[in-house]
Scaffold this active site. Structure first.
Site, PDB file in Angstrom:
ATOM      1  N   GLU B 331       0.834  -1.210   0.000  1.00  0.00           N
ATOM      2  CA  GLU B 331       0.000   0.000   0.000  1.00  0.00           C
ATOM      3  C   GLU B 331       0.860   1.248   0.000  1.00  0.00           C
ATOM      4  O   GLU B 331       0.608   2.205  -0.734  1.00  0.00           O
ATOM      5  CB  GLU B 331      -0.911   0.003   1.253  1.00  0.00           C
ATOM      6  CG  GLU B 331      -1.957   1.119   1.261  1.00  0.00           C
ATOM      7  CD  GLU B 331      -1.488   2.419   1.914  1.00  0.00           C
ATOM      8  OE1 GLU B 331      -2.203   3.431   1.789  1.00  0.00           O
ATOM      9  OE2 GLU B 331      -0.407   2.450   2.529  1.00  0.00           O
ATOM     10  N   ASP B 359      -7.214   1.729   7.962  1.00  0.00           N
ATOM     11  CA  ASP B 359      -5.819   2.134   7.742  1.00  0.00           C
ATOM     12  C   ASP B 359      -5.588   3.530   8.320  1.00  0.00           C
ATOM     13  O   ASP B 359      -5.141   4.438   7.639  1.00  0.00           O
ATOM     14  CB  ASP B 359      -5.483   2.108   6.238  1.00  0.00           C
ATOM     15  CG  ASP B 359      -4.031   2.478   5.952  1.00  0.00           C
ATOM     16  OD1 ASP B 359      -3.209   2.401   6.886  1.00  0.00           O
ATOM     17  OD2 ASP B 359      -3.730   2.849   4.803  1.00  0.00           O
TER      18      ASP B 359
END
Lengths: 475, 475
Positions: B331, B359
């Site tokens: 990511e 997140d």
């Protein structure tokens, strides 16, 4: 509105409506009126940004200034030049021989059971590892005492890990409880055959930056590398030890001794009006550790005592005694400037009326303790009463004076400890985080007011503070 | 006492006195009763330490896991093994090709007007300096926009310094405002002939540790080294610039590209009881930056979605749809795992009923937004009402879904954003300070409860959430 009231107050003070001189020869518990300059000094200190501008200048224009380094001499030049610029009656410096040491690089990692890099730094004065590094299993102890109690069999060939947490407290007393592992750990570990020492940083934060600070060797004991790891790193090692007692570390450190260098105590004086040979000493230390910019340790102290003395320098009528600011060299590496001062001024110590040192950041002062003749305690308390207006209560007769000044009671010199709020001091102390943004300008000004009032009151006092009882000293 | 009440509550829940199944075919604004498992999931989540033990294990047993590094594969193994151990119906992984990059060393100092070392680190993906380093004057800009507006004459031959402070806010919105300087600054600076880029860290702390994060180059623009300095270092440079516009920096950086490597999205599923082909996706990312141990970014998210799905796995009666946990690869370096997922699951995206990603650390969730068909909004709000019992209010139809999941609305997939308190997230994000001690176990458990409730409600919902209006997406 506030400004208007301040002006009014200043006018009233100028007209001396609030105070009058201390009664001469007062030796009993009669209430003493506040001398006019004492209120004025507070007002001026709180309204001035001189102190903040001094610590800003020192941290920006000099920055880290490890004793014996090139930057140490830049700091000495800075101090001499600033003190002259401020117009003190006398500015001079006195040489101090100091050992020089360079931090070099420090790398560490956990090799097993779960490989991870660690964040460490060398303790001050540590030797390096061999170039190839050291790799060994660790043995963990809760404290220096636990290490001392261990057998050689447990320790030999291992990396000793002293894992003592530092308690957070307004007085900073947690530091005293844990710092033995830093200062004496390497000797105690080496006595039992350890190959290196690592400690949990002596600090109260949870930042991934290690605290440095001085460590010591002993002539007859082998010198092993000594380092600190940050609190999160120590937690990580603990978490691995909880899974597997066989935690293996790799250490590579390249600090080095650089021989000896000359540093200086830098001194400024406001000459006393009637007893110039008698000294009220305000101390701080000019050197710093090398990881931060030395803002709280001890740029703050340098700013506090300098700005306080400058307010007295600028008074229309100076107090009786000389106010002497001493910016000591090489405090961090063993009070070397303080020891040199005592040697250089041995003949004059009997004329030191009172001393105090600012070396605990810029947290607000809430209390003043002293170490004076027991017979004088009540009178000193009465004399210091006006400091309550600035938030400073009177404490007891158990002061050490702090840092270099703590060596003076043994020489018969009365001392004071102006106690600061040190709740967060050990979050930043000796780390890269010791930077200007950690200083609160208002709290710094309150410190300056307190030191200015203290210095004035002591420099103009008619009390007999000696003989002190050195066994009174309790910290 | 508290324990007693919890037990009583559990008994009542077991007796199904609190709830009943959602009314079938409900398509209007009729109040919906709370399904019994929804309250039970909350109770179980708050009583369990599974989430904390997962993030503890990931940070201790793996630690930093930069995409493409050796540790990235250790993390993949860790995840696959944990998910299998937890007994999910299905656990598998899907390969993702990722570029590998190594941070190397980064040193910087101010050469003039006042020599001082600086604390910097390379931005992710940066090239290095020549071995001898770069020395040049700096030119400061308030923002990326100010750099874009500057002339070539101002910038050519200089080190560009983007000095934008990041605003602290519960939503973290300050990051979005300042991050452009990090991601695009090197391209914009190089366009005008700069020799390097340094930025004030994109963060809200005052710790002397720099924040890393991804930066980008552009094929036709020369690649210049890019680094971040800590906030106190940026303050120091500013203080020097206030004295003298000619501030000269020295930079030495040795990051390096390491070609390409294979990483993996690691996936676990709770198979749906009646519509197993329909997916409720819970995302987090497994990779981390290399400076900390990846606790808040995104060990917390990994723990939250895994522990939430495990609670559903253990329900006696599974919801209708499949709950799929996707622990995305890479990511941090450009949502690469998310892009690979979309490619690999293109044919299946029409069957993705709902998706959300965790997140943003472990701060408490206070609100849930969605992006669903406008016609379904009121019903979704009614469906989510029981989440208020866990402190999660219903917000609006302006969710992005976050991180990888934010790419799914463009594919027609409805998403939700479970909004967390991110007040201190950017104090630690992408720094060495991203360590386990920054996670509050109680707040982590509240997150797990919210994700478990959300996943269950969505996996068992009879609402029609499509078509979404992608132009509704507002962050």
């Amino acid at each position: 509105m506030k400004h208007y009231r301040m002006s009014l107050l200043a006018s009233l003070l100028a007209a001396n409506l609030f105070g009058c001189q201390v009664q001469s020869g007062s030796s009993h518990n009669a209430p003493q009126a506040t001398p006019a300059p004492v209120a004025l000094l507070q007002q001026q200190a709180l309204a001035s940004d001189l102190g903040y501008s001094l610590v800003e200048s020192l941290t920006v224009e000099v920055g880290p200034r490890l004793a014996g380094s090139d930057k140490d001499l830049v700091a000495v030049e800075w101090a001499e030049s600033k003190l002259k610029e401020l117009g003190f009656d006398r500015v001079y410096k006195e040489a101090v021989q100091v050992p020089a040491w360079d931090r070099g690089e420090a790398k560490a990692s956990i090799v097993a059971p779960f490989p991870q890099p660690l964040v460490i730094t060398a303790l001050g004065g540590s030797v390096g590892t061999p170039e190839a590094g050291i790799q060994a299993g660790i043995v963990r102890f809760d404290s220096l005492a636990a290490l001392q109690a261990a057998s050689e069999a447990e320790v030999a060939g291992k990396i000793v890990f002293i894992d003592q947490k530092t308690e957070r407290h307004i007085t900073g007393k947690g530091y005293g409880k844990s710092v033995g592992g830093r200062s004496q750990g390497a000797v105690e570990a080496a006595k039992k055959g350890a190959v290196a020492l690592v400690i949990r940083s002596i600090g109260t934060d949870h930042d991934r930056m290690p605290h440095t600070g001085m460590m010591h060797y002993q002539d007859d004991i082998s010198r092993i590398p000594a380092a600190a790891m940050s609190a999160p790193d120590a937690d990580l090692v603990d978490a691995m030890l909880a899974r597997d007692p066989h935690v293996v570390l790799s250490l590579k450190m390249s600090p080095s001794s650089q021989g000896f260098a000359t540093s200086y105590n830098v001194i400024a004086e406001v000459t006393g009006s009637s007893k110039p040979e008698e000294i009220v000493l305000l101390g701080a230390h000019l050197d710093s550790w090398d990881q931060g910019t030395g803002a709280i340790d001890d740029g703050a102290g340098v700013a506090i005592v300098t700005a306080a003395a400058k307010l007295i320098q600028d008074l229309p009528q100076k107090p009786a005694r000389t106010v002497r600011v001493v910016l000591f060299a090489a405090e961090e590496i063993g009070l070397l400037g303080g020891k040199a001062y005592i040697q250089a001024h041995k003949q004059e110590l009997a004329k030191h009326y009172m001393a105090a040192e600012s070396d605990f950041g810029a947290g607000k002062i809430y209390r003043m303790d002293v170490n004076v003749a027991a017979t004088a305690l009540d009178e000193v308390k009465a004399l210091a009463a006006p400091m309550a207006n600035n938030g400073v209560a009177f404490g007891d007769n158990g002061a050490s004076g702090g840092s270099e000044v703590s060596m003076l009671p043994a020489q018969g010199v009365p001392v004071a400890s102006l106690r600061q709020d040190g709740t967060d001091y050990f979050d930043y102390h000796h780390t890269p985080n010791d930077t200007l943004d950690k200083i609160d300008a208002a709290a710094l000004a309150q410190n300056i007011a307190a030191y200015a009032q203290f210095a004035y009151l002591m420099a103009d006092s008619r009390l007999q503070l000696r003989p002190i009882l050195s066994q009174d000293v309790q910290e």
